[in-house]
Scaffold this motif. Structure first.
Motif, PDB file in Angstrom:
ATOM      1  N   LYS A 388       0.990  -1.138  -0.011  1.00 57.93           N
ATOM      2  CA  LYS A 388       0.024  -0.096   0.020  1.00 57.93           C
ATOM      3  C   LYS A 388       0.941   1.185   0.017  1.00 57.93           C
ATOM      4  CE  LYS A 388      -3.385  -2.636   2.778  1.00 57.93           C
ATOM      5  NZ  LYS A 388      -3.800  -2.510   4.367  1.00 57.93           N
ATOM      6  N   MET A 389       0.328   2.441  -0.793  1.00 55.33           N
ATOM      7  CA  MET A 389       1.157   3.534  -0.917  1.00 55.33           C
ATOM      8  C   MET A 389       0.353   4.807  -0.587  1.00 55.33           C
ATOM      9  SD  MET A 389       3.180   2.921  -4.660  1.00 55.33           S
ATOM     10  CE  MET A 389       4.004   4.598  -4.177  1.00 55.33           C
ATOM     11  N   GLU A 390       0.967   5.449   0.331  1.00 53.78           N
ATOM     12  CA  GLU A 390       0.113   6.529   1.054  1.00 53.78           C
ATOM     13  C   GLU A 390       1.062   7.833   0.831  1.00 53.78           C
ATOM     14  OE1 GLU A 390      -1.758   8.424   5.218  1.00 53.78           O
ATOM     15  OE2 GLU A 390      -0.813   6.035   5.140  1.00 53.78           O
ATOM     16  N   ILE A 391       0.568   8.932   0.349  1.00 55.09           N
ATOM     17  CA  ILE A 391       1.248  10.307   0.338  1.00 55.09           C
ATOM     18  C   ILE A 391       1.133  10.711   1.710  1.00 55.09           C
ATOM     19  CG2 ILE A 391       1.472  12.457  -0.389  1.00 55.09           C
ATOM     20  CD1 ILE A 391       0.549  11.566  -3.126  1.00 55.09           C
ATOM     21  N   LEU A 392       2.477  11.123   2.272  1.00 56.50           N
ATOM     22  CA  LEU A 392       2.294  11.621   3.883  1.00 56.50           C
ATOM     23  C   LEU A 392       2.421  13.121   3.487  1.00 56.50           C
ATOM     24  CD1 LEU A 392       4.750   9.279   6.009  1.00 56.50           C
ATOM     25  CD2 LEU A 392       2.268   9.376   5.842  1.00 56.50           C
ATOM     26  N   GLN A 393       3.348  13.539   2.597  1.00 55.06           N
ATOM     27  CA  GLN A 393       3.672  14.861   2.187  1.00 55.06           C
ATOM     28  C   GLN A 393       4.283  15.237   1.211  1.00 55.06           C
ATOM     29  OE1 GLN A 393       7.067  16.826   4.427  1.00 55.06           O
ATOM     30  NE2 GLN A 393       5.637  18.407   4.841  1.00 55.06           N
ATOM     31  N   GLY A 394       3.680  16.059   0.326  1.00 50.64           N
ATOM     32  CA  GLY A 394       4.032  16.284  -0.989  1.00 50.64           C
ATOM     33  C   GLY A 394       4.465  17.880  -1.381  1.00 50.64           C
ATOM     34  N   ARG A 395       5.342  18.175  -2.211  1.00 50.47           N
ATOM     35  CA  ARG A 395       5.689  19.545  -2.517  1.00 50.47           C
ATOM     36  C   ARG A 395       6.110  19.654  -4.112  1.00 50.47           C
ATOM     37  NH1 ARG A 395       9.055  23.731   0.588  1.00 50.47           N
ATOM     38  NH2 ARG A 395       7.477  23.932   1.866  1.00 50.47           N
ATOM     39  N   GLU A 396       5.449  20.088  -5.098  1.00 52.61           N
ATOM     40  CA  GLU A 396       5.879  20.051  -6.359  1.00 52.61           C
ATOM     41  C   GLU A 396       7.270  21.009  -6.349  1.00 52.61           C
ATOM     42  OE1 GLU A 396       5.088  18.061  -8.869  1.00 52.61           O
ATOM     43  OE2 GLU A 396       2.947  17.919  -8.500  1.00 52.61           O
ATOM     44  N   ALA A 397       8.284  20.686  -7.330  1.00 52.59           N
ATOM     45  CA  ALA A 397       9.452  21.290  -7.544  1.00 52.59           C
ATOM     46  C   ALA A 397       8.955  22.703  -7.921  1.00 52.59           C
ATOM     47  CB  ALA A 397      10.375  20.720  -8.476  1.00 52.59           C
ATOM     48  N   THR A 398       9.767  23.821  -7.637  1.00 47.62           N
ATOM     49  CA  THR A 398       9.336  25.294  -7.962  1.00 47.62           C
ATOM     50  C   THR A 398       9.564  25.341  -9.439  1.00 47.62           C
ATOM     51  OG1 THR A 398      11.417  26.157  -7.391  1.00 47.62           O
ATOM     52  CG2 THR A 398       9.918  26.129  -5.680  1.00 47.62           C
ATOM     53  N   ILE A 399       8.739  26.472  -9.928  1.00 46.13           N
ATOM     54  CA  ILE A 399       9.191  26.890 -11.231  1.00 46.13           C
ATOM     55  C   ILE A 399      10.618  27.254 -11.223  1.00 46.13           C
ATOM     56  CG2 ILE A 399       6.875  27.647 -11.844  1.00 46.13           C
ATOM     57  CD1 ILE A 399       7.692  30.482 -11.107  1.00 46.13           C
ATOM     58  N   THR A 400      11.055  27.425 -12.534  1.00 45.38           N
ATOM     59  CA  THR A 400      12.589  27.787 -12.601  1.00 45.38           C
ATOM     60  C   THR A 400      12.476  29.352 -13.214  1.00 45.38           C
ATOM     61  OG1 THR A 400      13.492  25.813 -13.557  1.00 45.38           O
ATOM     62  CG2 THR A 400      14.682  27.698 -14.044  1.00 45.38           C
ATOM     63  N   SER A 401      12.935  30.271 -12.406  1.00 42.56           N
ATOM     64  CA  SER A 401      13.079  31.584 -12.602  1.00 42.56           C
ATOM     65  C   SER A 401      14.028  31.944 -13.578  1.00 42.56           C
ATOM     66  CB  SER A 401      13.445  32.373 -11.225  1.00 42.56           C
ATOM     67  OG  SER A 401      12.446  32.105 -10.412  1.00 42.56           O
ATOM     68  N   PRO A 402      13.541  33.096 -14.298  1.00 40.07           N
ATOM     69  CA  PRO A 402      14.770  33.460 -15.367  1.00 40.07           C
ATOM     70  C   PRO A 402      16.173  33.741 -15.059  1.00 40.07           C
ATOM     71  CG  PRO A 402      13.074  35.247 -14.927  1.00 40.07           C
ATOM     72  CD  PRO A 402      12.641  34.042 -14.120  1.00 40.07           C
ATOM     73  N   TYR A 403      17.172  33.442 -15.730  1.00 41.29           N
ATOM     74  CA  TYR A 403      18.397  33.990 -15.208  1.00 41.29           C
ATOM     75  C   TYR A 403      19.200  34.420 -16.544  1.00 41.29           C
ATOM     76  CZ  TYR A 403      18.806  28.985 -16.421  1.00 41.29           C
ATOM     77  OH  TYR A 403      18.662  27.835 -17.180  1.00 41.29           O
TER      78      TYR A 403
END
Length: 494
Positions: A388-403
């Protein structure tokens, strides 16, 4: 015939070498253009007051252990200290101070040109615990020793907060009126996710319709002798940061009972097989699809031969560079989504078959991937419906800011780095850790992560570790950096 083939091969090899050398010779520099601004930072040299202020800041034990378990009384004492240490900031009609959700601080600094977009300088007041660590000096004394200030928070992250405040205090003392509006955002729980502090500061700014030009928060530093084959210091600006996913794996399908009559597989064995698949099959390299590739591109014009030949010709040497990066954990993690089994539980007694077993898998997600993609791959690899798989915590990677060369924010930060650290090479990078920047994505899409801290290889373990410290000369540079950046940010354009 053989001689003809050999001659052709030699000519081909010579042509390839010529191409490699030509690309190395003609590579264009991507370093920030020199700035015409030269604000006077001499008052910060040998300034005992800014040193004693940082020492005092370290003495407040603003420890975060977990959400809700924070030394709130010390946070409030730290608030009072800031008011005492920076009287101009707290008495200026240009500055409005607000306390957000009882413990975080938001300073609004009025600009003389309200038509310009504001910018945000962020830092955090809380620090990680020191329990179980054997320090050579008291961690909350702020002791000066060997030209350094020692103490928890000297490099994560009170030095940034104090440097920002010192820079603003100095501007007001000199009668300098900021041109561009400025927000100072100081969270109280960054070390446990910023889910109360920075989250509500960001929510407050969004509710007021703030659209900031850019935000600068903690992140990468000035690294000396840390990047192999690069002799000059490197100032990495984090333009993105990895996502995070904690997944709980559990199994309770195998028979339980006495260990003298075991089934073919126990719950622990089933789970161990699953996590072994995850550990032994790392995610594929994403090198070439993200900022980690451009990191080499930005270094190319500044490094020496023969490494310049390699960096200038990644089309040929990409696999070689990848193989070198895979040899160290710190650089291997830049290539792909990482997998770490951080918790494993199962069993109750030596002669009892385990009724269940569970594990926690921590992924740090490359910006080229999503949480859903990572989960789907885990399921395919495990390929066992009993798990069984359960998500405890998730946060997507942030957008890449211009450089790019036209980006006002990246170039302003880079120019400020170059003025304080003239020998440094400035380059973009992916931050492996997480910061409070995630809570400000609703008010700006230009999020940058950099601290003007100078680090040698032996300094890296001091982050969250034993004997955290900052050199006094470096702290003077910290204040100078923020003071110069404020001047660069005041421009209408590059």
């Amino acid at each position: 015939m053989f001689l003809s083939i050999l001659s052709a091969a030699t000519a081909g090899l010579g042509g390839l070498v010529a191409i490699l050398v030509l690309r190395a010779i003609t590579v264009k520099s991507k370093q920030p253009k020199p700035s015409s601004l030269a604000p006077d930072t001499s008052p910060f040299d040998g300034n005992g007051k800014i040193v004693s202020n940082l020492q005092e800041a370290i003495r407040y034990e603003t420890i975060s252990r977990m959400p809700g378990d924070i030394n709130y009384s010390e946070i409030l004492k730290f608030h009072a200290f800031l008011q005492k240490a920076f009287p101009r900031v707290h008495s200026s009609p240009l500055v409005k101070r607000e306390v957000i959700v009882s413990y975080s601080l938001l300073y609004t600094v009025e600009g003389t040109d309200p038509s310009l977009k504001s910018y945000i300088l962020a830092a955090h007041m809380d620090v990680v615990p020191v329990e179980g660590q054997d320090w050579d000096v008291p961690p909350f004394e702020g002791r000066i020793q060997d030209g350094c200030i020692y103490g928890r928070g000297t490099i994560d992250d009170k030095h940034s907060l104090m440097g920002i405040m010192e820079a603003l205090e100095s501007r007001l003392e000199r009668g300098e009126k900021p041109v561009r509006p400025l927000y100072l955002c100081f969270g109280h729980d960054e070390e446990v996710g910023g889910v109360d502090g920075a989250f509500n500061i960001g929510k407050t700014l969004l509710g007021r319709g703030v659209e900031a030009e850019f935000l600068l928060d903690e992140g990468y530093t000035i690294l000396q002798d840390v990047i192999k084959h690069v002799s000059r210091p490197v100032g990495l600006i984090g333009v993105s940061e990895k996502g995070r996913l904690n997944v709980k794996l559990s199994v309770d399908s195998a028979n339980t009972g006495h260990s003298s009559m075991p089934p073919a597989e126990t719950n622990i064995g089933i789970l161990a097989n699953a996590v072994s698949k995850l550990e032994s099959t790392p995610f594929p390299s994403m090198f070439g699809s993200g900022v980690e590739y451009d990191n080499f591109v930005y270094l190319t014009s500044e490094v020496e031969y023969p490494i310049k030949l390699v960096f200038a010709n990644l089309w040929l040497f990409q696999k070689l560079v990848e193989s070198i990066m895979r040899k160290k954990e710190s650089t291997r993690a830049l290539l792909h989504t990482s997998t770490a089994i951080t918790v494993f539980k199962g069993g109750v007694k030596a002669n009892v078959l385990p009724p269940s077993a569970s594990a926690i898998v921590n992924h740090r997600i490359h910006p080229s991937q999503t949480i859903q993609q990572v989960l789907e791959r885990d399921r395919r690899l495990i390929n066992d419906d009993r798990i069984k798989m359960e998500i405890l915590q998730g946060r997507e990677a942030t957008i890449t800011s211009p450089y790019d060369e036209q980006c006002f924010a990246y170039q302003s930060i880079g120019q400020s780095i170059k003025q304080v650290f003239p020998d440094a090479i400035v380059a973009p990078g992916i931050l492996l850790a997480n910061t409070d920047t995630i809570h400000y994505t609703s008010v700006t899409d230009k999020l940058y992560r950099f601290c003007p801290t100078f680090n040698l290889p032996e300094d890296i373990p001091r982050f969250h570790g034993v004997n955290e410290r900052i050199r006094i000369s470096n702290y003077e540079q910290v204040v100078k950096f923020y003071y110069i950046l404020m001047h660069h940010a005041d421009r209408q354009q590059l």
